[in-house]
Design a protein around this motif. Structure first.
Motif, PDB file in Angstrom:
ATOM      1  N   PRO A 104       3.162  14.017   2.124  1.00  0.00           N
ATOM      2  CA  PRO A 104       3.070  13.069   1.013  1.00  0.00           C
ATOM      3  C   PRO A 104       4.315  13.057   0.137  1.00  0.00           C
ATOM      4  O   PRO A 104       4.956  14.087  -0.069  1.00  0.00           O
ATOM      5  N   MET A 105       4.664  11.875  -0.373  1.00  0.00           N
ATOM      6  CA  MET A 105       5.731  11.660  -1.345  1.00  0.00           C
ATOM      7  C   MET A 105       5.100  10.931  -2.540  1.00  0.00           C
ATOM      8  O   MET A 105       3.990  10.398  -2.441  1.00  0.00           O
ATOM      9  N   PHE A 106       5.837  10.891  -3.668  1.00  0.00           N
ATOM     10  CA  PHE A 106       5.234  10.374  -4.891  1.00  0.00           C
ATOM     11  C   PHE A 106       6.243   9.525  -5.672  1.00  0.00           C
ATOM     12  O   PHE A 106       7.334   9.992  -5.998  1.00  0.00           O
ATOM     13  N   ARG A 107       5.863   8.286  -5.958  1.00  0.00           N
ATOM     14  CA  ARG A 107       6.677   7.416  -6.806  1.00  0.00           C
ATOM     15  C   ARG A 107       5.751   6.570  -7.674  1.00  0.00           C
ATOM     16  O   ARG A 107       4.768   6.007  -7.176  1.00  0.00           O
ATOM     17  N   TYR A 108       6.100   6.446  -8.944  1.00  0.00           N
ATOM     18  CA  TYR A 108       5.293   5.643  -9.850  1.00  0.00           C
ATOM     19  C   TYR A 108       5.751   4.194  -9.740  1.00  0.00           C
ATOM     20  O   TYR A 108       6.624   3.729 -10.477  1.00  0.00           O
ATOM     21  N   GLU A 109       5.164   3.485  -8.765  1.00  0.00           N
ATOM     22  CA  GLU A 109       5.474   2.081  -8.529  1.00  0.00           C
ATOM     23  C   GLU A 109       4.201   1.260  -8.686  1.00  0.00           C
ATOM     24  O   GLU A 109       3.095   1.793  -8.732  1.00  0.00           O
ATOM     25  N   ARG A 110       4.361  -0.045  -8.724  1.00  0.00           N
ATOM     26  CA  ARG A 110       3.185  -0.918  -8.776  1.00  0.00           C
ATOM     27  C   ARG A 110       2.498  -0.882  -7.416  1.00  0.00           C
ATOM     28  O   ARG A 110       3.096  -1.252  -6.413  1.00  0.00           O
ATOM     29  N   PRO A 111       1.244  -0.417  -7.355  1.00  0.00           N
ATOM     30  CA  PRO A 111       0.561  -0.338  -6.060  1.00  0.00           C
ATOM     31  C   PRO A 111       0.413  -1.719  -5.433  1.00  0.00           C
ATOM     32  O   PRO A 111       0.130  -2.696  -6.117  1.00  0.00           O
ATOM     33  N   GLN A 112       0.618  -1.782  -4.132  1.00  0.00           N
ATOM     34  CA  GLN A 112       0.445  -3.028  -3.398  1.00  0.00           C
ATOM     35  C   GLN A 112       0.175  -2.688  -1.946  1.00  0.00           C
ATOM     36  O   GLN A 112       0.160  -1.517  -1.555  1.00  0.00           O
ATOM     37  N   LYS A 113      -0.038  -3.709  -1.145  1.00  0.00           N
ATOM     38  CA  LYS A 113      -0.417  -3.496   0.250  1.00  0.00           C
ATOM     39  C   LYS A 113       0.647  -2.681   0.974  1.00  0.00           C
ATOM     40  O   LYS A 113       1.806  -3.059   1.024  1.00  0.00           O
TER      41      LYS A 113
ATOM     42  N   ILE B  48       9.861   6.978   8.066  1.00  0.00           N
ATOM     43  CA  ILE B  48       8.877   5.928   8.326  1.00  0.00           C
ATOM     44  C   ILE B  48       7.738   6.095   7.337  1.00  0.00           C
ATOM     45  O   ILE B  48       7.202   7.202   7.167  1.00  0.00           O
ATOM     46  N   GLY B  49       7.345   5.011   6.674  1.00  0.00           N
ATOM     47  CA  GLY B  49       6.194   5.035   5.773  1.00  0.00           C
ATOM     48  C   GLY B  49       4.906   4.876   6.566  1.00  0.00           C
ATOM     49  O   GLY B  49       4.691   3.868   7.234  1.00  0.00           O
ATOM     50  N   LEU B  50       4.047   5.900   6.486  1.00  0.00           N
ATOM     51  CA  LEU B  50       2.845   5.883   7.326  1.00  0.00           C
ATOM     52  C   LEU B  50       1.794   4.901   6.843  1.00  0.00           C
ATOM     53  O   LEU B  50       1.016   4.376   7.650  1.00  0.00           O
ATOM     54  N   GLU B  51       1.717   4.652   5.524  1.00  0.00           N
ATOM     55  CA  GLU B  51       0.745   3.655   5.059  1.00  0.00           C
ATOM     56  C   GLU B  51       1.015   2.304   5.707  1.00  0.00           C
ATOM     57  O   GLU B  51       0.096   1.653   6.224  1.00  0.00           O
ATOM     58  N   ARG B  52       2.262   1.873   5.656  1.00  0.00           N
ATOM     59  CA  ARG B  52       2.597   0.572   6.250  1.00  0.00           C
ATOM     60  C   ARG B  52       2.415   0.589   7.767  1.00  0.00           C
ATOM     61  O   ARG B  52       1.891  -0.365   8.346  1.00  0.00           O
ATOM     62  N   LEU B  53       2.851   1.663   8.397  1.00  0.00           N
ATOM     63  CA  LEU B  53       2.787   1.724   9.852  1.00  0.00           C
ATOM     64  C   LEU B  53       1.342   1.738  10.340  1.00  0.00           C
ATOM     65  O   LEU B  53       0.976   0.970  11.246  1.00  0.00           O
ATOM     66  N   THR B  54       0.505   2.603   9.768  1.00  0.00           N
ATOM     67  CA  THR B  54      -0.889   2.679  10.224  1.00  0.00           C
ATOM     68  C   THR B  54      -1.639   1.395   9.903  1.00  0.00           C
ATOM     69  O   THR B  54      -2.498   0.958  10.676  1.00  0.00           O
ATOM     70  N   LEU B  55      -1.320   0.771   8.768  1.00  0.00           N
ATOM     71  CA  LEU B  55      -1.945  -0.499   8.415  1.00  0.00           C
ATOM     72  C   LEU B  55      -1.593  -1.569   9.446  1.00  0.00           C
ATOM     73  O   LEU B  55      -2.450  -2.328   9.906  1.00  0.00           O
ATOM     74  N   LEU B  56      -0.333  -1.617   9.821  1.00  0.00           N
ATOM     75  CA  LEU B  56       0.121  -2.583  10.810  1.00  0.00           C
ATOM     76  C   LEU B  56      -0.550  -2.340  12.158  1.00  0.00           C
ATOM     77  O   LEU B  56      -1.033  -3.275  12.815  1.00  0.00           O
ATOM     78  N   LEU B  57      -0.614  -1.087  12.577  1.00  0.00           N
ATOM     79  CA  LEU B  57      -1.236  -0.758  13.859  1.00  0.00           C
ATOM     80  C   LEU B  57      -2.721  -1.110  13.857  1.00  0.00           C
ATOM     81  O   LEU B  57      -3.249  -1.626  14.846  1.00  0.00           O
TER      82      LEU B  57
END
Length: 439
Positions: free
Chosen positions: A121-130, A317-326
């Motif tokens: 896990p990594m951590f950044r205070y960004e606006r959450p989005q898809k 590689i960002g796993l949230e985006r990758l797993t969502l895409l898969l």
């Protein structure tokens, strides 16, 4: 009593996909396990070794490594003072921690090239989005100790191998060179000269970056700023001979491997440590947040953090985006057990518990019904489980040391001694795989 819920920007990874209406919000844990297992195997074949670094570090590591003028350091880090009055930061990316460990433990003293990979896990205070959360997960690789363009090409090939093995096809690979420090100094001045007359028309963030970090303006998502930047000078026109030669070799070797790419002189990575090669792999299936993999070379970072001069290159590689895409492309369901084991009666239930454990030790996935309900209700759950067979133990079977085997596809049922089932567990497993279509 008010329910305690997770904070904004963090998500649970559940055994089932998370849906918001018809939209997929988060892939299920089975997809994550598949991606992680695939990555481990591909890294093993390429002789990359795993490194695990802490989830938080001294704040100055990221201030010095990433750059205080970046959005990550200036706006997005989770920083706190611990009880020892030390400024600590939850890691916003993986490379700085890997480099810190490389220096602290003198991995360079082993000589040669260090091929490392990490995940977590990594951590950044960004606006959450898809596909983007405040706690997000990455898998990344780092090659430390080689300035050879082949190192750049190797890590890029590794990324394409991983994404291709996972089944992704509609991807676009963008490539650029940001040169060395002298190249960037020349280009920075040319870029400032070009953008200054348009300052009033730039978005607020880009106006601020004009004096602090003008290259980041090229990465602006503001449409008006993008239109202005379209005619900005190209950094490829400001590369010195060494940088130009390096970049030409990278391009040629990628072509030799059959890896197609598009040159994108507007591509800059958001962290200050990049030099020479920079690249991104994007998917058009994720909308605006299209980048699946990004990385590049960072020849000065090890020295900047107090180590010896060590050229290096890597990606994440960002796993949230990758797993969502898969999951969007190939929906999955929860893993089905090989067998579903039902029992009823004190003696039968005790015997079934022992049988389940012995079968699991033989490599067979067993779901043991713990409801104590009537056999009819347990059989319905067995049918819904996705198992190939249902094992049935009543008090009579427990007394005789037998088990009923019902094949859920055909409905065929037979009795077998439990000892014989365990002795021939390999043959039984082959029957199960054939029934599941895996044989």
């Amino acid at each position: 009593m008010e329910l305690i819920q997770s904070l904004p920007g963090v998500e649970d990874i559940l055994p089932i996909p998370q849906q918001v209406g018809k939209d997929l919000k988060m892939a299920d844990s089975q997809v994550w396990q598949w991606v992680e297992a695939t990555a481990r195997e591909i890294f093993r074949r390429a002789a990359y070794r795993e490194i695990r670094t802490p989830a938080f570090e001294q704040t100055q590591l990221f201030e010095r490594g990433i750059g205080e003028a970046t959005d990550v350091v200036g706006k997005e880090m989770y920083t706190f003072v611990d009880r020892g009055d030390r400024s600590c930061t939850l890691r916003p990316e993986g490379t700085a921690g890997v480099v810190r460990a490389y220096i602290q433990h003198s991995l360079y003293a082993q000589g040669g090239v260090q091929r490392l990979w990490y995940g977590g896990p990594m951590f950044r205070y960004e606006r959450p989005q898809k596909g983007r959360q405040r706690q997000f997960h990455q898998i990344g690789v780092e090659v430390l100790g080689s300035s050879d363009p082949r190192a750049d090409v190797e890590v890029i090939a590794l990324a394409t191998d991983l994404l291709t093995t996972l089944g992704l096809q509609d991807l676009v690979f963008y490539l650029n060179s940001v040169g060395d420090r002298q190249d960037r100094d020349r280009y920075r001045q040319a870029l400032v000269d070009y953008l200054t007359p348009f300052k009033a028309d730039l978005d607020a963030d880009s106006q601020d970056r004009l004096s602090r970090n003008p290259l980041r303006i090229l990465d602006s998502k503001d449409p008006k700023t993008q239109a202005i930047a379209q005619d900005a000078p190209s950094i490829l026109d400001y590369l010195g001979d060494v940088s130009q030669h390096h970049f030409e070799r990278v391009c040629q070797q990628l072509s030799d491997l059959g890896i197609t790419f598009e040159l994108n002189p507007r591509l800059v990575r958001g962290l200050d440590y990049y030099t020479h090669t920079a690249f991104e792999i994007q998917s058009n299936d994720l909308g605006a947040q299209a980048t699946v993999c990004g990385g590049g070379r960072y020849d000065g970072l090890v020295q900047e953090l107090g180590g010896p001069h060590t050229p290096a290159v890597g990606w994440a590689i960002g796993l949230e985006r990758l797993t969502l895409l898969l999951a969007m492309l190939t929906p999955t369901s929860a893993t089905a057990p090989d067998v579903y084991l039902v029992s009823r009666g004190d003696r039968a239930e005790a015997n079934a518990l022992q049988l389940a454990q012995k079968l699991r030790q033989k490599g067979i996935a067993v779901e043991l019904d713990l409801s104590g309900a009537a056999f009819g209700k347990q059989f319905k759950r067995a049918d819904r489980s996705g198992a190939a067979a249902c094992l049935i133990v009543g008090d009579d079977e427990a007394a005789q040391g037998t088990v009923q085997i019902k094949w859920l596809g055909s409905g065929e049922q037979s009795s077998l001694a439990q000892a014989a089932l365990l002795q021939d567990a390999d043959a039984f497993q082959q029957q199960l795989r054939a029934a599941q279509g895996k044989g």
